[in-house]
Design a protein around this motif. Structure first.
Motif, PDB file in Angstrom:
ATOM      1  N   GLY A 163       2.058   3.715  -0.891  1.00 33.00           N
ATOM      2  CA  GLY A 163       3.104   2.881  -0.317  1.00 33.00           C
ATOM      3  C   GLY A 163       4.351   2.895  -1.174  1.00 33.00           C
ATOM      4  O   GLY A 163       4.327   3.333  -2.321  1.00 33.00           O
ATOM      5  N   VAL A 164       5.427   2.417  -0.601  1.00 33.46           N
ATOM      6  CA  VAL A 164       6.688   2.256  -1.320  1.00 33.46           C
ATOM      7  C   VAL A 164       6.969   0.770  -1.447  1.00 33.46           C
ATOM      8  O   VAL A 164       7.168   0.080  -0.438  1.00 33.46           O
ATOM      9  N   GLY A 165       6.965   0.267  -2.676  1.00 24.06           N
ATOM     10  CA  GLY A 165       7.309  -1.125  -2.914  1.00 24.06           C
ATOM     11  C   GLY A 165       8.819  -1.295  -2.899  1.00 24.06           C
ATOM     12  O   GLY A 165       9.546  -0.507  -3.488  1.00 24.06           O
ATOM     13  N   VAL A 166       9.291  -2.326  -2.216  1.00 28.89           N
ATOM     14  CA  VAL A 166      10.725  -2.581  -2.061  1.00 28.89           C
ATOM     15  C   VAL A 166      11.077  -3.932  -2.680  1.00 28.89           C
ATOM     16  O   VAL A 166      10.406  -4.937  -2.410  1.00 28.89           O
ATOM     17  N   TYR A 181       3.172  -8.358  -0.911  1.00 35.88           N
ATOM     18  CA  TYR A 181       3.258  -9.814  -0.810  1.00 35.88           C
ATOM     19  C   TYR A 181       4.278 -10.421  -1.774  1.00 35.88           C
ATOM     20  O   TYR A 181       5.038 -11.313  -1.404  1.00 35.88           O
ATOM     21  N   ASP A 182       4.318  -9.928  -2.990  1.00 36.67           N
ATOM     22  CA  ASP A 182       5.222 -10.502  -3.985  1.00 36.67           C
ATOM     23  C   ASP A 182       6.521  -9.726  -4.125  1.00 36.67           C
ATOM     24  O   ASP A 182       7.435 -10.159  -4.820  1.00 36.67           O
ATOM     25  N   GLY A 183       6.610  -8.559  -3.491  1.00 35.97           N
ATOM     26  CA  GLY A 183       7.868  -7.869  -3.348  1.00 35.97           C
ATOM     27  C   GLY A 183       8.473  -8.217  -1.994  1.00 35.97           C
ATOM     28  O   GLY A 183       7.876  -8.982  -1.219  1.00 35.97           O
ATOM     29  N   MET A 184       9.665  -7.673  -1.715  1.00 35.97           N
ATOM     30  CA  MET A 184      10.201  -7.851  -0.360  1.00 35.97           C
ATOM     31  C   MET A 184       9.185  -7.318   0.643  1.00 35.97           C
ATOM     32  O   MET A 184       8.903  -7.962   1.664  1.00 35.97           O
ATOM     33  N   CYS A 185       8.636  -6.136   0.338  1.00 40.39           N
ATOM     34  CA  CYS A 185       7.625  -5.559   1.222  1.00 40.39           C
ATOM     35  C   CYS A 185       7.055  -4.299   0.596  1.00 40.39           C
ATOM     36  O   CYS A 185       7.555  -3.800  -0.420  1.00 40.39           O
ATOM     37  N   GLU A 186       6.014  -3.804   1.226  1.00 44.24           N
ATOM     38  CA  GLU A 186       5.502  -2.457   0.942  1.00 44.24           C
ATOM     39  C   GLU A 186       5.575  -1.658   2.241  1.00 44.24           C
ATOM     40  O   GLU A 186       5.046  -2.090   3.270  1.00 44.24           O
ATOM     41  N   VAL A 187       6.234  -0.510   2.189  1.00 44.83           N
ATOM     42  CA  VAL A 187       6.290   0.396   3.328  1.00 44.83           C
ATOM     43  C   VAL A 187       5.120   1.357   3.206  1.00 44.83           C
ATOM     44  O   VAL A 187       4.997   2.083   2.211  1.00 44.83           O
ATOM     45  N   GLN A 188       4.264   1.381   4.202  1.00 44.22           N
ATOM     46  CA  GLN A 188       3.031   2.149   4.147  1.00 44.22           C
ATOM     47  C   GLN A 188       3.258   3.662   4.050  1.00 44.22           C
ATOM     48  O   GLN A 188       4.105   4.220   4.762  1.00 44.22           O
ATOM     49  N   GLY A 208      15.038  -6.043  -6.775  1.00 39.10           N
ATOM     50  CA  GLY A 208      13.805  -5.704  -7.474  1.00 39.10           C
ATOM     51  C   GLY A 208      13.694  -4.203  -7.642  1.00 39.10           C
ATOM     52  O   GLY A 208      14.597  -3.443  -7.277  1.00 39.10           O
ATOM     53  N   TYR A 209      12.572  -3.783  -8.198  1.00 36.58           N
ATOM     54  CA  TYR A 209      12.337  -2.360  -8.407  1.00 36.58           C
ATOM     55  C   TYR A 209      11.851  -1.708  -7.111  1.00 36.58           C
ATOM     56  O   TYR A 209      11.365  -2.379  -6.194  1.00 36.58           O
ATOM     57  N   ILE A 210      11.972  -0.396  -7.063  1.00 34.77           N
ATOM     58  CA  ILE A 210      11.324   0.402  -6.024  1.00 34.77           C
ATOM     59  C   ILE A 210      10.126   1.056  -6.679  1.00 34.77           C
ATOM     60  O   ILE A 210      10.222   1.539  -7.813  1.00 34.77           O
ATOM     61  N   SER A 211       9.010   1.082  -5.989  1.00 37.83           N
ATOM     62  CA  SER A 211       7.802   1.625  -6.604  1.00 37.83           C
ATOM     63  C   SER A 211       7.027   2.510  -5.639  1.00 37.83           C
ATOM     64  O   SER A 211       7.211   2.441  -4.422  1.00 37.83           O
ATOM     65  N   PHE A 212       6.181   3.346  -6.198  1.00 35.51           N
ATOM     66  CA  PHE A 212       5.110   3.987  -5.451  1.00 35.51           C
ATOM     67  C   PHE A 212       3.843   3.248  -5.825  1.00 35.51           C
ATOM     68  O   PHE A 212       3.543   3.050  -7.006  1.00 35.51           O
TER      69      PHE A 212
END
Length: 271
Positions: free
Chosen positions: A127-130, A140-147, A246-250
């Motif tokens: 996923g990509v954490g936004v 849940y604790d980020g804006m969202c996770e894009v699957q 926030g950060y962007i994550s994988f």
């Protein structure tokens, strides 16, 4: 021997090692060693050095920045063992959980984020954490996770929810279901975030275009303080949904994924 057998071996290291071995065998003058040199030279022909990714002329004009061009993870932080640069790609082996995530060094508010992905095995889940803090569940604790999900794999048949398919804003906005390319083929993805609006495009097809605040009717958590939120499609609280930056994550959920050509356009605080 097949060239595919060498695919996940770092080509730079392999070429260096094989060249040194050929030099050692060639220096002996022995006939058998000469055969070994021939074998090594044949093997070297199968090794294809990668070319670093570059921004297009239009991306340069717009102000995009390359976050991963294939040569290193100097613009990232987090799990460097589960995300390894190999032949111009990030080879993912990270396990599930917040410790298996790779984060940008910089925080972002509004942006256009582009990357390419490739499934190596069936059932891939990432996923990509936004707009996420580090060390949390971005869904849940980020804006969202894009699957990022191979949703057509047999293991998901019969139970996968609509908000879990590839590209979905997990638990909040279901994506239009796409048919993925065959294993080993590359796909493109763009995630555009401006204010509360998020748009996800895969291989040129828009699969999400929505507003997270509208989707949950302004209630990222249950009004009564309970764990059951009637305003989200997964029925759960998403306390980080309205994060301003926030950060962007994988987000690691197992091995078998490759990522490349990661770049971003920082849109700043325009909304």
């Amino acid at each position: 021997r097949r060239s595919s057998d060498l695919e996940e071996i770092n080509s730079t290291d392999l070429i260096s090692g094989l060249s040194k071995a050929a030099a050692i065998f060639g220096a002996t003058g022995d006939a058998d060693d000469g055969y070994a040199v021939n074998e090594i030279e044949a093997l070297l022909k199968d090794v294809q050095p990668f070319t670093p990714s570059v921004l297009t002329a239009e991306e340069k004009r717009q102000g995009f920045e390359m976050l991963f061009d294939g040569t290193g993870l100097d613009k990232w932080q987090g799990d460097f063992e589960g995300y390894t640069p190999v032949n111009g790609t990030i080879l993912v082996s990270a396990g599930y959980g917040s410790t298996g995530n790779l984060y940008t060094k910089k925080e972002y508010r509004n942006f256009v984020y582009r990357f390419e992905f490739c499934f190596l095995t069936e059932g891939i889940n990432n996923g990509v954490g936004v707009r996420t803090p580090m060390g949390v569940d971005a869904a849940y604790d980020g804006m969202c996770e894009v699957q990022i999900l191979d949703h057509d794999a047999d293991e998901y048949a019969g139970w996968l929810r609509e908000y879990q398919v590839h590209g979905s804003v997990y638990g909040v906005i279901p994506a239009k279901r796409i048919v993925h390319k065959p294993l080993g083929e590359w796909s493109t993805e763009e995630i555009r975030v401006e204010g509360d609006r998020i748009k996800v495009t895969v291989n040129g097809q828009v699969i999400v275009d929505g507003n997270i605040r509208t989707a949950c009717k302004g209630h990222n958590v249950a009004p009564d303080g309970s764990d059951r939120n009637p305003y989200t499609v997964d029925g759960r609280n998403h306390p980080g949904m309205f994060n301003r930056k926030g950060y962007i994550s994988f987000c690691g959920h197992g091995s078998g994924l490759k990522i490349r050509n990661v770049r971003i356009l920082d849109l700043g605080d325009r909304k």
